[in-house]
Design a protein around this motif. Structure first.
Motif, PDB file in Angstrom:
ATOM      1  N   ASP A 128       0.821  -1.204   0.000  1.00  0.00           N
ATOM      2  CA  ASP A 128       0.000   0.000   0.000  1.00  0.00           C
ATOM      3  C   ASP A 128       0.864   1.267   0.000  1.00  0.00           C
ATOM      4  OD1 ASP A 128      -2.605   0.910  -0.054  1.00  0.00           O
ATOM      5  OD2 ASP A 128      -2.579   1.386   2.090  1.00  0.00           O
ATOM      6  N   TYR A 129       1.910   1.240   0.810  1.00  0.00           N
ATOM      7  CA  TYR A 129       2.808   2.396   0.882  1.00  0.00           C
ATOM      8  C   TYR A 129       3.482   2.629  -0.473  1.00  0.00           C
ATOM      9  CZ  TYR A 129       6.844   5.273   1.956  1.00  0.00           C
ATOM     10  OH  TYR A 129       7.791   6.261   1.934  1.00  0.00           O
ATOM     11  N   LEU A 130       3.952   1.562  -1.113  1.00  0.00           N
ATOM     12  CA  LEU A 130       4.627   1.715  -2.412  1.00  0.00           C
ATOM     13  C   LEU A 130       3.672   2.323  -3.439  1.00  0.00           C
ATOM     14  CD1 LEU A 130       6.795  -1.538  -2.689  1.00  0.00           C
ATOM     15  CD2 LEU A 130       7.568   0.792  -2.184  1.00  0.00           C
ATOM     16  N   ILE A 131       2.403   1.887  -3.414  1.00  0.00           N
ATOM     17  CA  ILE A 131       1.421   2.463  -4.347  1.00  0.00           C
ATOM     18  C   ILE A 131       1.306   3.972  -4.093  1.00  0.00           C
ATOM     19  CG2 ILE A 131      -1.034   2.520  -4.996  1.00  0.00           C
ATOM     20  CD1 ILE A 131      -1.062  -0.538  -4.456  1.00  0.00           C
ATOM     21  N   SER A 132       1.280   4.339  -2.819  1.00  0.00           N
ATOM     22  CA  SER A 132       1.159   5.771  -2.503  1.00  0.00           C
ATOM     23  C   SER A 132       2.387   6.548  -2.964  1.00  0.00           C
ATOM     24  CB  SER A 132       0.932   5.973  -0.996  1.00  0.00           C
ATOM     25  OG  SER A 132       2.151   5.803  -0.297  1.00  0.00           O
ATOM     26  N   GLN A 133       3.496   5.852  -3.152  1.00  0.00           N
ATOM     27  CA  GLN A 133       4.723   6.500  -3.628  1.00  0.00           C
ATOM     28  C   GLN A 133       4.892   6.351  -5.147  1.00  0.00           C
ATOM     29  OE1 GLN A 133       6.715   8.316  -1.368  1.00  0.00           O
ATOM     30  NE2 GLN A 133       4.829   7.856  -0.253  1.00  0.00           N
ATOM     31  N   GLY A 134       3.834   5.921  -5.805  1.00  0.00           N
ATOM     32  CA  GLY A 134       3.877   5.829  -7.264  1.00  0.00           C
ATOM     33  C   GLY A 134       4.438   4.521  -7.799  1.00  0.00           C
ATOM     34  N   ILE A 135       4.707   3.543  -6.926  1.00  0.00           N
ATOM     35  CA  ILE A 135       5.165   2.239  -7.422  1.00  0.00           C
ATOM     36  C   ILE A 135       3.985   1.271  -7.371  1.00  0.00           C
ATOM     37  CG2 ILE A 135       6.767   0.316  -7.113  1.00  0.00           C
ATOM     38  CD1 ILE A 135       8.827   2.226  -6.151  1.00  0.00           C
ATOM     39  N   LYS A 136       3.332   1.147  -8.536  1.00  0.00           N
ATOM     40  CA  LYS A 136       2.200   0.224  -8.589  1.00  0.00           C
ATOM     41  C   LYS A 136       2.730  -1.194  -8.430  1.00  0.00           C
ATOM     42  CE  LYS A 136      -0.668   2.833 -11.739  1.00  0.00           C
ATOM     43  NZ  LYS A 136      -0.763   2.905 -13.207  1.00  0.00           N
ATOM     44  N   ASN A 137       1.975  -2.022  -7.761  1.00  0.00           N
ATOM     45  CA  ASN A 137       2.453  -3.395  -7.588  1.00  0.00           C
ATOM     46  C   ASN A 137       1.290  -4.353  -7.391  1.00  0.00           C
ATOM     47  OD1 ASN A 137       2.047  -3.858  -4.459  1.00  0.00           O
ATOM     48  ND2 ASN A 137       2.895  -1.785  -4.682  1.00  0.00           N
ATOM     49  N   ASP A 138       1.545  -5.608  -7.656  1.00  0.00           N
ATOM     50  CA  ASP A 138       0.570  -6.667  -7.381  1.00  0.00           C
ATOM     51  C   ASP A 138       0.922  -7.287  -6.036  1.00  0.00           C
ATOM     52  OD1 ASP A 138       0.396  -6.232 -10.200  1.00  0.00           O
ATOM     53  OD2 ASP A 138      -0.561  -8.208 -10.407  1.00  0.00           O
ATOM     54  N   TRP A 139      -0.018  -7.350  -5.126  1.00  0.00           N
ATOM     55  CA  TRP A 139       0.194  -8.060  -3.859  1.00  0.00           C
ATOM     56  C   TRP A 139      -0.202  -9.511  -4.096  1.00  0.00           C
ATOM     57  CZ3 TRP A 139      -2.773 -10.990  -0.507  1.00  0.00           C
ATOM     58  CH2 TRP A 139      -2.246 -11.226   0.763  1.00  0.00           C
ATOM     59  N   LEU A 140       0.752 -10.410  -3.966  1.00  0.00           N
ATOM     60  CA  LEU A 140       0.432 -11.827  -4.190  1.00  0.00           C
ATOM     61  C   LEU A 140       0.496 -12.594  -2.870  1.00  0.00           C
ATOM     62  CD1 LEU A 140       2.338 -12.735  -7.494  1.00  0.00           C
ATOM     63  CD2 LEU A 140      -0.023 -11.948  -7.213  1.00  0.00           C
ATOM     64  N   ASP A 141      -0.418 -13.522  -2.727  1.00  0.00           N
ATOM     65  CA  ASP A 141      -0.534 -14.294  -1.496  1.00  0.00           C
ATOM     66  C   ASP A 141       0.313 -15.577  -1.607  1.00  0.00           C
ATOM     67  OD1 ASP A 141      -1.325 -15.794   0.683  1.00  0.00           O
ATOM     68  OD2 ASP A 141      -3.421 -15.137   0.550  1.00  0.00           O
ATOM     69  N   ALA A 142       1.407 -15.602  -0.861  1.00  0.00           N
ATOM     70  CA  ALA A 142       2.326 -16.756  -0.950  1.00  0.00           C
ATOM     71  C   ALA A 142       1.648 -18.064  -0.541  1.00  0.00           C
ATOM     72  CB  ALA A 142       3.566 -16.519  -0.090  1.00  0.00           C
ATOM     73  N   ARG A 143       0.568 -17.974   0.225  1.00  0.00           N
ATOM     74  CA  ARG A 143      -0.144 -19.192   0.622  1.00  0.00           C
ATOM     75  C   ARG A 143      -0.806 -19.850  -0.575  1.00  0.00           C
ATOM     76  NH1 ARG A 143      -3.328 -16.005   5.264  1.00  0.00           N
ATOM     77  NH2 ARG A 143      -3.632 -14.728   3.409  1.00  0.00           N
ATOM     78  N   LYS A 144      -1.017 -19.052  -1.629  1.00  0.00           N
ATOM     79  CA  LYS A 144      -1.609 -19.610  -2.844  1.00  0.00           C
ATOM     80  C   LYS A 144      -0.533 -19.914  -3.887  1.00  0.00           C
ATOM     81  CE  LYS A 144      -6.214 -17.893  -2.283  1.00  0.00           C
ATOM     82  NZ  LYS A 144      -6.346 -16.637  -1.520  1.00  0.00           N
ATOM     83  N   LEU A 145       0.705 -19.600  -3.569  1.00  0.00           N
ATOM     84  CA  LEU A 145       1.784 -19.815  -4.537  1.00  0.00           C
ATOM     85  C   LEU A 145       2.678 -20.983  -4.138  1.00  0.00           C
ATOM     86  CD1 LEU A 145       2.901 -16.110  -5.139  1.00  0.00           C
ATOM     87  CD2 LEU A 145       1.328 -17.483  -6.516  1.00  0.00           C
ATOM     88  N   ILE A 146       3.149 -20.933  -2.895  1.00  0.00           N
ATOM     89  CA  ILE A 146       4.064 -21.988  -2.441  1.00  0.00           C
ATOM     90  C   ILE A 146       3.224 -23.106  -1.831  1.00  0.00           C
ATOM     91  CG2 ILE A 146       5.937 -22.562  -0.853  1.00  0.00           C
ATOM     92  CD1 ILE A 146       7.141 -19.874  -1.357  1.00  0.00           C
ATOM     93  N   HIS A 147       3.084 -24.179  -2.585  1.00  0.00           N
ATOM     94  CA  HIS A 147       2.277 -25.280  -2.086  1.00  0.00           C
ATOM     95  C   HIS A 147       3.150 -26.238  -1.286  1.00  0.00           C
ATOM     96  CE1 HIS A 147      -1.227 -27.762  -1.718  1.00  0.00           C
ATOM     97  NE2 HIS A 147      -0.460 -28.794  -1.947  1.00  0.00           N
ATOM     98  N   THR A 148       2.655 -26.596  -0.102  1.00  0.00           N
ATOM     99  CA  THR A 148       3.436 -27.469   0.786  1.00  0.00           C
ATOM    100  C   THR A 148       2.573 -28.617   1.297  1.00  0.00           C
ATOM    101  OG1 THR A 148       2.788 -26.377   2.853  1.00  0.00           O
ATOM    102  CG2 THR A 148       4.645 -25.409   1.665  1.00  0.00           C
ATOM    103  N   ASP A 149       3.239 -29.533   1.995  1.00  0.00           N
ATOM    104  CA  ASP A 149       2.469 -30.529   2.742  1.00  0.00           C
ATOM    105  C   ASP A 149       2.011 -29.880   4.055  1.00  0.00           C
ATOM    106  OD1 ASP A 149       4.705 -30.398   4.343  1.00  0.00           O
ATOM    107  OD2 ASP A 149       5.414 -32.432   3.904  1.00  0.00           O
ATOM    108  N   ASN A 150       1.367 -30.649   4.918  1.00  0.00           N
ATOM    109  CA  ASN A 150       0.869 -30.048   6.159  1.00  0.00           C
ATOM    110  C   ASN A 150       1.777 -30.363   7.343  1.00  0.00           C
ATOM    111  OD1 ASN A 150      -1.165 -29.207   4.523  1.00  0.00           O
ATOM    112  ND2 ASN A 150      -2.824 -29.840   5.862  1.00  0.00           N
ATOM    113  N   ASN A 151       3.057 -30.433   7.090  1.00  0.00           N
ATOM    114  CA  ASN A 151       4.028 -30.620   8.163  1.00  0.00           C
ATOM    115  C   ASN A 151       4.292 -29.248   8.785  1.00  0.00           C
ATOM    116  OD1 ASN A 151       5.941 -31.957   9.745  1.00  0.00           O
ATOM    117  ND2 ASN A 151       7.584 -31.522   8.284  1.00  0.00           N
ATOM    118  N   TYR A 152       3.391 -28.867   9.693  1.00  0.00           N
ATOM    119  CA  TYR A 152       3.415 -27.512  10.245  1.00  0.00           C
ATOM    120  C   TYR A 152       4.753 -27.158  10.876  1.00  0.00           C
ATOM    121  CZ  TYR A 152      -1.516 -28.002   9.359  1.00  0.00           C
ATOM    122  OH  TYR A 152      -2.707 -28.221   8.738  1.00  0.00           O
TER     123      TYR A 152
END
Ligand code: ASP
Ligand code: MG
Length: 422
Positions: A128-152
């Protein structure tokens, strides 16, 4: 594209976040995948929330404080309530509802559901801060990117699925700059998982690997990889260029600059890893790549305090044979005790480990049911890579050496400092 990783220390406050912006602004044309850790000591604070929840203590003020800190940082960065503020509110509501509802969950599971929120919070604010400074960006959710087993708390990455998800997220992104989280992933049944403490470096390597990055850069509060920890040694020197192999060895022996799992994925694709200072971004820092020619130029010193030497022998004074050793190893594995050094003699097998009190007690009492166990506490383990004879003679500084091992490149000494009372 490049992957940049900012650790907790680099974004610990408003100043740090502004500095992150400055660093990103240095390369306006570059496509960037930015990986961020939780701010400052947030992970520790969230760990305390979970611990106090499990102990039936008053966890709510602790959790409140975490959110209040983030709100305060956001407020100082930006004066209007906005997207990040709403995001923080939502995460807060989730965290409270989750803990209030879940009364008998397993510690590791609960830990990951709560502790992973630190990275979500930091990245929401920074994006959000970067957007306010003119750096548009995509916020990506690593929980949907890095798939793991459930070994917490030590989840294992499903590389195939992760690669597909990361590539497709990158393909669909709207902006040159992407912000995502270190340390966290998503397991089966939409559970949040974490990759182990200090795992954000590893996350950066995973993203770099999946996207065939040109380079990965880790921004730290030191100038790069040093040949010694300045806390213990005066005159620590920067290692300007080391090989992947050397970096793996250094982190294996306990140098704490880079998370040990970071190197291998990058080495596989020969993606260079830079370690640079966020305080002096113009400096070169350390470059880690395939070049081995400088590895042995400068000796490195890795110091581990608080070591315990266990000497394990058979109760009937018989020789220590393979069956014993195999049985002893199994017990170490069962108690998840990492062995730092080991040595065997006719009647005893000696192992040094970190003095991790609770685990150590369990291990020792387990061993004592079948073996005689003696132990020496308060020891120091010094590992010297690329030592020479002069260093080897001078370094013990009159300390008593309990165990010494020498290979062609590495000297290890387990010592007792007699000036300290033990
Ligand atoms: N925030 C996590 C930790 O403090 C991960 C990281 O910083 O790398 O362990
Ligand atoms: Mg950290």
């Amino acid at each position: 594209m490049n992957v940049l990783k900012f650790g907790g220390a680099s974004v610990k406050d408003v100043e740090g976040i502004r500095n992150l912006h400055k660093i990103i602004a240095l390369t306006p044309e570059q496509e960037l995948f930015i990986v961020v850790s939780a701010m400052g000591k947030t992970t520790n604070a969230l760990e305390l929330v979970v611990k106090s929840f499990m102990a039936n203590e008053d966890w709510k003020p602790l959790l409140d404080a975490v959110f209040a800190n983030h709100e305060a940082v956001l407020k100082e960065l930006k004066n209007e309530p906005d997207a990040a503020h709403q995001a923080i509110e939502k995460i807060k509501a989730y965290a409270f509802a989750f803990l209030e509802a879940d009364t008998d969950a397993d510690y590791d599971f609960l830990y990951d559901q709560i502790v992973s929120l630190g990275e979500i919070l930091s990245t929401k604010i920074i994006s959000d801060y970067l957007i306010s400074q003119g750096i548009k960006n995509d916020w990506l959710d690593a929980r949907k990117l890095i798939h793991t087993d459930n070994n917490y708390r030590a989840a294992n990455v499903d590389w195939e699925l992760t690669k597909q998800r990361v590539s497709s997220a990158w393909e669909w992104k709207k902006n040159k700059v992407v912000i995502s989280q270190g340390f966290i992933g998503g397991g089966n049944h939409n559970r949040m998982t974490t990759l182990g403490r200090e795992g954000s470096d590893f996350s950066a390597a995973i993203f770099g690997y999946c996207l065939d990055a040109e380079a990965v850069c880790i921004w730290k509060d030191v100038d790069g990889v040093l040949n010694a920890d300045p806390k213990y040694f005066n005159n620590a020197e920067l290692l300007p260029n080391i090989s992947y192999r050397e970096a793996v060895e250094l982190s294996y022996y306990g140098a704490s600059v880079i998370h040990p799992k970071t190197i291998k994925p990058l080495e596989n694709k020969e993606i260079p890893l830079f370690v640079k200072s966020f305080l002096n971004p113009q400096n070169d820092g350390t470059r880690i790549n395939t070049n081995t020619s400088e590895d042995s130029k400068i000796a490195s010193y890795i110091f581990k305090e608080d070591q315990v030497l266990l000497s394990i022998s058979a109760k009937d004074f018989s020789f220590i044979v393979e069956e014993h050793i195999s049985d002893i190893f199994q017990r170490f594995a069962k108690h998840r005790m990492k062995i730092n050094t080991m040595q065997n003699s006719a009647i005893s097998f000696s192992v040094s480990v970190d003095a991790d009190k609770s685990k150590l007690q369990d291990l020792v009492s387990d061993l004592q049911s079948d073996y005689e166990v003696r132990y020496n506490e308060g020891l120091e383990l010094l590992t010297i890579r690329h030592f020479n004879e002069k260093i080897a003679e001078e370094l013990p500084h009159g300390k008593e050496i309990l165990l010494q091992q020498k290979t062609r490149h590495t000297l290890r000494m387990l010592m007792r400092d007699q000036t300290k009372s033990s």
